[in-house]
Write a protein that holds these residues in place. Structure first.
Motif, PDB file in Angstrom:
ATOM      1  N   GLU A  43      -0.216  -4.113   7.232  1.00 47.00           N
ATOM      2  CA  GLU A  43       0.500  -2.956   6.689  1.00 47.00           C
ATOM      3  C   GLU A  43       1.826  -2.779   7.400  1.00 47.00           C
ATOM      4  N   GLU A  44       1.751  -2.815   8.713  1.00 50.43           N
ATOM      5  CA  GLU A  44       2.920  -2.594   9.553  1.00 50.43           C
ATOM      6  C   GLU A  44       4.035  -3.593   9.232  1.00 50.43           C
ATOM      7  N   ARG A  45       3.634  -4.835   9.023  1.00 47.32           N
ATOM      8  CA  ARG A  45       4.619  -5.874   8.741  1.00 47.32           C
ATOM      9  C   ARG A  45       5.133  -5.818   7.310  1.00 47.32           C
ATOM     10  N   GLY A  46       4.512  -4.977   6.506  1.00 45.64           N
ATOM     11  CA  GLY A  46       4.978  -4.839   5.127  1.00 45.64           C
ATOM     12  C   GLY A  46       4.367  -5.837   4.171  1.00 45.64           C
ATOM     13  N   ILE A  48       1.177  -5.832   3.243  1.00 47.48           N
ATOM     14  CA  ILE A  48       0.476  -4.890   2.367  1.00 47.48           C
ATOM     15  C   ILE A  48       1.397  -3.691   2.172  1.00 47.48           C
ATOM     16  N   ARG A  49       1.865  -3.531   0.939  1.00 45.29           N
ATOM     17  CA  ARG A  49       2.811  -2.450   0.691  1.00 45.29           C
ATOM     18  C   ARG A  49       2.076  -1.138   0.468  1.00 45.29           C
ATOM     19  N   GLY A  50       0.837  -1.239   0.051  1.00 41.19           N
ATOM     20  CA  GLY A  50       0.071  -0.027  -0.151  1.00 41.19           C
ATOM     21  C   GLY A  50      -1.297  -0.310  -0.742  1.00 41.19           C
ATOM     22  N   PHE A  51      -2.168   0.683  -0.617  1.00 42.75           N
ATOM     23  CA  PHE A  51      -3.484   0.618  -1.213  1.00 42.75           C
ATOM     24  C   PHE A  51      -3.447   1.479  -2.470  1.00 42.75           C
ATOM     25  N   THR A  52      -3.848   0.910  -3.570  1.00 41.13           N
ATOM     26  CA  THR A  52      -3.682   1.648  -4.817  1.00 41.13           C
ATOM     27  C   THR A  52      -4.807   1.326  -5.809  1.00 41.13           C
TER      28      THR A  52
ATOM     29  N   ILE B  53      -4.684  -3.715  -3.659  1.00 43.34           N
ATOM     30  CA  ILE B  53      -3.542  -3.501  -2.783  1.00 43.34           C
ATOM     31  C   ILE B  53      -2.293  -4.056  -3.445  1.00 43.34           C
ATOM     32  N   GLU B  54      -1.168  -3.554  -3.000  1.00 40.09           N
ATOM     33  CA  GLU B  54       0.099  -4.082  -3.461  1.00 40.09           C
ATOM     34  C   GLU B  54       0.648  -4.952  -2.338  1.00 40.09           C
ATOM     35  N   ILE B  55       0.918  -6.188  -2.666  1.00 44.00           N
ATOM     36  CA  ILE B  55       1.417  -7.120  -1.666  1.00 44.00           C
ATOM     37  C   ILE B  55       2.903  -7.359  -1.900  1.00 44.00           C
ATOM     38  N   ASP B  56       3.652  -7.405  -0.823  1.00 46.47           N
ATOM     39  CA  ASP B  56       5.079  -7.682  -0.949  1.00 46.47           C
ATOM     40  C   ASP B  56       5.300  -9.192  -1.002  1.00 46.47           C
ATOM     41  N   PRO B  57       5.745  -9.706  -2.141  1.00 50.32           N
ATOM     42  CA  PRO B  57       5.934 -11.155  -2.270  1.00 50.32           C
ATOM     43  C   PRO B  57       6.913 -11.690  -1.230  1.00 50.32           C
ATOM     44  N   LYS B  58       7.903 -10.908  -0.908  1.00 46.83           N
ATOM     45  CA  LYS B  58       8.894 -11.354   0.074  1.00 46.83           C
ATOM     46  C   LYS B  58       8.261 -11.610   1.421  1.00 46.83           C
ATOM     47  N   ALA B  59       7.287 -10.792   1.784  1.00 45.25           N
ATOM     48  CA  ALA B  59       6.618 -10.977   3.071  1.00 45.25           C
ATOM     49  C   ALA B  59       5.836 -12.274   3.105  1.00 45.25           C
ATOM     50  N   LEU B  60       5.542 -12.810   1.938  1.00 50.20           N
ATOM     51  CA  LEU B  60       4.829 -14.088   1.876  1.00 50.20           C
ATOM     52  C   LEU B  60       5.800 -15.244   1.645  1.00 50.20           C
ATOM     53  N   GLY B  61       7.082 -14.935   1.667  1.00 51.08           N
ATOM     54  CA  GLY B  61       8.067 -16.004   1.544  1.00 51.08           C
ATOM     55  C   GLY B  61       8.597 -16.220   0.133  1.00 51.08           C
ATOM     56  N   TYR B  62       8.170 -15.400  -0.777  1.00 46.55           N
ATOM     57  CA  TYR B  62       8.674 -15.530  -2.142  1.00 46.55           C
ATOM     58  C   TYR B  62       9.913 -14.660  -2.293  1.00 46.55           C
TER      59      TYR B  62
END
Lengths: 155, 155
Positions: A43-46, A48-52, B53-62
């Motif tokens: 979460e902290e690293r971003g 996981i942007r959120g739980f929804t 959960i919502e995952i940030d694609p950028k955080a995974l390198g996308y």
DNA sequence: ATGTTCTGGTCGATCTCGTCGATCATTTTT
DNA sequence: AAAAATGATCGACGAGATCGACCAGAACAT
């Protein structure tokens, strides 16, 4: 940066974000406090942007979905963008390169309502509407899971 | 069918699906067992399709996102659809009315990778690619929340 | 009208779960 | 090789979920 355990955690949470930390820990083979710490850091690293939750629009009466390309008339860009943002039925809006400026997703209750909403921007932009017939891929995150990734060309 | 309390529950869960039932109960002014029952029924009725959960694609390198319109060549529809489904980078696919058959969303690490992936369907379909520059609306559900809805025209 | 049933709620007890501090092992740094 | 940092475990305690028993009000049938 993201090891296999983190991937397993992400996959498990994607499927059910309400799973208990204990169960999550069991699945990835760690203790509960460890997995709690990992989730916290994701979460902290971003990552996981959120739980929804995922809501079914149809269950709320939104029978129709459309994808609309929107090309604002000269000088109308910001007006159009604001109008889109302020209209609840626009559920997604991407500003893209190319001739069309926006690609938006609309959820509506009927063709009538679709027509009505698009009428409101008709004098400010050119639109091109496509009704969604089905969704072969509903929505999935890139690059985690067992699907193999496609490598970039070695240039 | 969906009263105000349910709406509040949905909104709260949209913002944080891991909120405790106790806290959820406090927010909507009910007891924990009641709210648990309501959540269970929202799930049962299909209003809540899942907890995720919502995952940030950028955080995974996308780093790059593209929206591509895909028009399969005659006879190639199913081949193209399968290819899309089997490629991890295609994260969303809508089958739509109109000249283009599919509208897909792609997450990739680089322009190179985008080019490589699109090359693979180039002989089976016409494509029209738009790179996502920004996302004025990231994703939201229709019709709940304080944004007012747009009524359909009274016909 | 009145009794019945059904729906949806509360309360309290119990069992599960999350969290915190202490501790330990492993790896990296100096 | 010693020290520090990282990341894990364990056990205890407080918080949360769940279950059964019970209750109120609306819809319904008699």
């Amino acid at each position: 940066m993201i090891d296999e355990i983190d991937q397993n955690i992400l996959e498990a949470l994607l499927q059910d974000s309400r799973v208990s930390l204990k169960e999550l820990a069991r699945r990835v083979g760690l203790s509960a406090p460890s997995v709690a710490e990992r989730v916290r850091r994701l979460e902290e690293r971003g990552v996981i942007r959120g739980f929804t939750i995922e809501i079914d629009p149809k269950a709320l009466g939104y029978q129709l979905q459309a994808i609309v390309r929107v090309k604002p008339l000269p000088g109308m860009l910001h007006v159009v963008q604001k109008l889109i943002e302020d209209t609840a039925e626009f559920c997604e809006c991407d500003k893209v390169t190319g001739d069309d400026c926006f690609v938006v997703r609309l959820h509506v209750r009927s063709i009538d309502q679709l027509d009505h909403i698009l009428d409101r921007i008709a004098d400010k932009a050119q639109t091109s509407t496509a009704i969604v017939k089905s969704q072969p891929i509903k929505r999935r995150p890139p690059g985690i899971g067992q699907r193999k990734e496609t490598p970039g060309r070695v240039s």
